[in-house]
Design an enzyme around this catalytic site. Structure first.
Site, PDB file in Angstrom:
ATOM      1  N   SER A  30       0.833  -1.198   0.000  1.00 42.82           N
ATOM      2  CA  SER A  30       0.000   0.000   0.000  1.00 42.82           C
ATOM      3  C   SER A  30       0.869   1.249   0.000  1.00 42.82           C
ATOM      4  O   SER A  30       1.707   1.438   0.896  1.00 42.82           O
ATOM      5  CB  SER A  30      -0.906   0.011   1.229  1.00 42.82           C
ATOM      6  OG  SER A  30      -1.560   1.254   1.351  1.00 42.82           O
ATOM      7  N   HIS A  64      -1.223  -1.318  -4.070  1.00 47.48           N
ATOM      8  CA  HIS A  64      -2.500  -1.097  -3.398  1.00 47.48           C
ATOM      9  C   HIS A  64      -2.694   0.392  -3.153  1.00 47.48           C
ATOM     10  O   HIS A  64      -1.815   1.067  -2.602  1.00 47.48           O
ATOM     11  CB  HIS A  64      -2.531  -1.847  -2.063  1.00 47.48           C
ATOM     12  CG  HIS A  64      -3.885  -1.917  -1.436  1.00 47.48           C
ATOM     13  ND1 HIS A  64      -4.856  -2.818  -1.824  1.00 47.48           N
ATOM     14  CD2 HIS A  64      -4.448  -1.179  -0.451  1.00 47.48           C
ATOM     15  CE1 HIS A  64      -5.945  -2.654  -1.099  1.00 47.48           C
ATOM     16  NE2 HIS A  64      -5.726  -1.655  -0.258  1.00 47.48           N
ATOM     17  N   ASP A 108      -5.175   3.041  -1.343  1.00 46.20           N
ATOM     18  CA  ASP A 108      -6.259   3.265  -0.382  1.00 46.20           C
ATOM     19  C   ASP A 108      -6.882   4.632  -0.625  1.00 46.20           C
ATOM     20  O   ASP A 108      -6.220   5.664  -0.447  1.00 46.20           O
ATOM     21  CB  ASP A 108      -5.725   3.188   1.042  1.00 46.20           C
ATOM     22  CG  ASP A 108      -5.350   1.777   1.450  1.00 46.20           C
ATOM     23  OD1 ASP A 108      -6.232   0.903   1.388  1.00 46.20           O
ATOM     24  OD2 ASP A 108      -4.189   1.547   1.832  1.00 46.20           O
ATOM     25  N   MET A 164      -9.704   7.290   0.494  1.00 45.82           N
ATOM     26  CA  MET A 164     -10.539   7.611   1.655  1.00 45.82           C
ATOM     27  C   MET A 164     -11.183   8.981   1.496  1.00 45.82           C
ATOM     28  O   MET A 164     -10.539   9.916   1.004  1.00 45.82           O
ATOM     29  CB  MET A 164      -9.684   7.561   2.920  1.00 45.82           C
ATOM     30  CG  MET A 164      -9.084   6.177   3.161  1.00 45.82           C
ATOM     31  SD  MET A 164      -8.059   6.076   4.650  1.00 45.82           S
ATOM     32  CE  MET A 164      -6.504   6.704   4.011  1.00 45.82           C
ATOM     33  N   HIS A 204      -8.719   0.392  -3.530  1.00 44.00           N
ATOM     34  CA  HIS A 204      -9.671   0.127  -2.448  1.00 44.00           C
ATOM     35  C   HIS A 204     -10.428   1.414  -2.131  1.00 44.00           C
ATOM     36  O   HIS A 204      -9.849   2.358  -1.580  1.00 44.00           O
ATOM     37  CB  HIS A 204      -8.877  -0.390  -1.234  1.00 44.00           C
ATOM     38  CG  HIS A 204      -9.686  -0.565   0.010  1.00 44.00           C
ATOM     39  ND1 HIS A 204      -9.099  -0.715   1.252  1.00 44.00           N
ATOM     40  CD2 HIS A 204     -11.028  -0.629   0.227  1.00 44.00           C
ATOM     41  CE1 HIS A 204     -10.046  -0.864   2.159  1.00 44.00           C
ATOM     42  NE2 HIS A 204     -11.219  -0.801   1.561  1.00 44.00           N
ATOM     43  N   MET A 213     -12.708   3.430   0.011  1.00 47.27           N
ATOM     44  CA  MET A 213     -13.335   3.573   1.331  1.00 47.27           C
ATOM     45  C   MET A 213     -14.184   4.837   1.302  1.00 47.27           C
ATOM     46  O   MET A 213     -13.821   5.888   1.836  1.00 47.27           O
ATOM     47  CB  MET A 213     -12.253   3.637   2.411  1.00 47.27           C
ATOM     48  CG  MET A 213     -11.554   2.311   2.618  1.00 47.27           C
ATOM     49  SD  MET A 213     -10.129   2.423   3.726  1.00 47.27           S
ATOM     50  CE  MET A 213      -8.836   2.740   2.515  1.00 47.27           C
ATOM     51  N   MET A 261     -10.647  -6.802   5.994  1.00 45.99           N
ATOM     52  CA  MET A 261      -9.908  -5.793   6.749  1.00 45.99           C
ATOM     53  C   MET A 261      -9.545  -6.369   8.114  1.00 45.99           C
ATOM     54  O   MET A 261     -10.412  -6.840   8.852  1.00 45.99           O
ATOM     55  CB  MET A 261     -10.733  -4.523   6.914  1.00 45.99           C
ATOM     56  CG  MET A 261     -10.997  -3.764   5.615  1.00 45.99           C
ATOM     57  SD  MET A 261      -9.472  -3.281   4.753  1.00 45.99           S
ATOM     58  CE  MET A 261      -8.658  -2.254   5.991  1.00 45.99           C
ATOM     59  N   ASP A 302      -5.846  -7.081   4.707  1.00 44.53           N
ATOM     60  CA  ASP A 302      -5.213  -5.764   4.775  1.00 44.53           C
ATOM     61  C   ASP A 302      -5.306  -5.201   6.189  1.00 44.53           C
ATOM     62  O   ASP A 302      -6.400  -5.074   6.736  1.00 44.53           O
ATOM     63  CB  ASP A 302      -5.918  -4.815   3.794  1.00 44.53           C
ATOM     64  CG  ASP A 302      -5.360  -3.397   3.814  1.00 44.53           C
ATOM     65  OD1 ASP A 302      -4.356  -3.157   4.490  1.00 44.53           O
ATOM     66  OD2 ASP A 302      -5.943  -2.534   3.127  1.00 44.53           O
TER      67      ASP A 302
END
Length: 226
Positions: A10, A35, A37, A39, A69, A71, A140, A178
């Site tokens: 990540s 990866h 992330d 958010m 990913h 979120m 998660m 993760d």
């Protein structure tokens, strides 16, 4: 079906001032997955990257597989943007209130692989309706939002349950884990059925130890396929 092991570092755990250098380190380690992330400050209490970051990094590293990913409270509103930016796999959560089935269909219609994500307090059963439609299930092992948290062992039971469901339903989705992954706990994740490992802090601090613990050096040197 047995999937090849993948380590998906990540970039949240990399150098925020030089993300390209972070991806270079991943590539130099012989890995193929990155990866990302994403958010929104609402679904999780933090902000991170947008489609522009993915687009810039994908243009620099076109051969890398961007594992994105989302979120977000409304991930369905951003599928097109991340697909066009270069995400290769887009994972969305089961927890928010949005049209999950339609969103997974949109990901596939964009020519991308899809994933479904469950938080630590979310039962695996909530992901079951989506299993025939996804390419990956992300478990998660920390509450999402910030890097550097400790691994929650509840994830191990979820990985085992998903591995059993994959076998029973004759499916081939990947099982990704993760959060708080270290060279000390990664082997148990793999033994339970995880085949895709996300690590940020641990990779950028002790990448060689993690790769060695996963036993993927010979796979990397021999060339991998997804």
């Amino acid at each position: 079906m047995v999937n090849s092991l993948e380590l998906s570092p990540s970039i949240l755990g990399g150098d925020a001032a030089n993300l390209a250098e972070s991806v270079s380190k991943i590539e130099e380690a012989g890995l193929e997955w990155v990866h990302v992330d994403v958010m929104d400050g609402h679904f999780v209490p933090n902000l991170s990257f947008g489609p522009g970051v993915v687009k810039a990094l994908k243009s620099r590293f076109p051969k890398m597989f961007f594992d994105t990913h989302l979120m977000l409270d409304n991930p369905n509103l951003y599928i097109s943007a991340f697909a066009k930016a270069g995400s290769d796999l887009i994972s969305v959560h089961v927890e928010p209130d949005y049209p999950v089935f339609e969103t997974l269909d949109e990901i596939h219609l964009a020519g991308k692989k899809s994933g479904i994500v469950v938080n630590p307090k979310t039962p695996v059963g909530e992901a079951v309706p989506y299993l025939p439609k996804v390419d990956l299930v992300l478990v998660m092992s920390v509450q999402p939002g910030f890097g550097g948290q400790s691994f929650d062992p509840v994830a191990l039971e979820k990985i085992s349950a998903l591995a059993e469901l994959r076998e029973e339903m004759k499916l081939s989705f990947r099982i990704e884990v993760d959060g708080g992954i270290t060279s000390g706990n990664v082997s148990e994740c793999i033994s339970r059925g995880a085949d895709t490992i996300v690590a940020g802090t641990e990779f950028f601090k002790r990448g060689e130890d993690l790769i060695s613990a996963m036993g993927i050096r010979k796979i990397i040197s021999g060339g991998k396929t997804r």
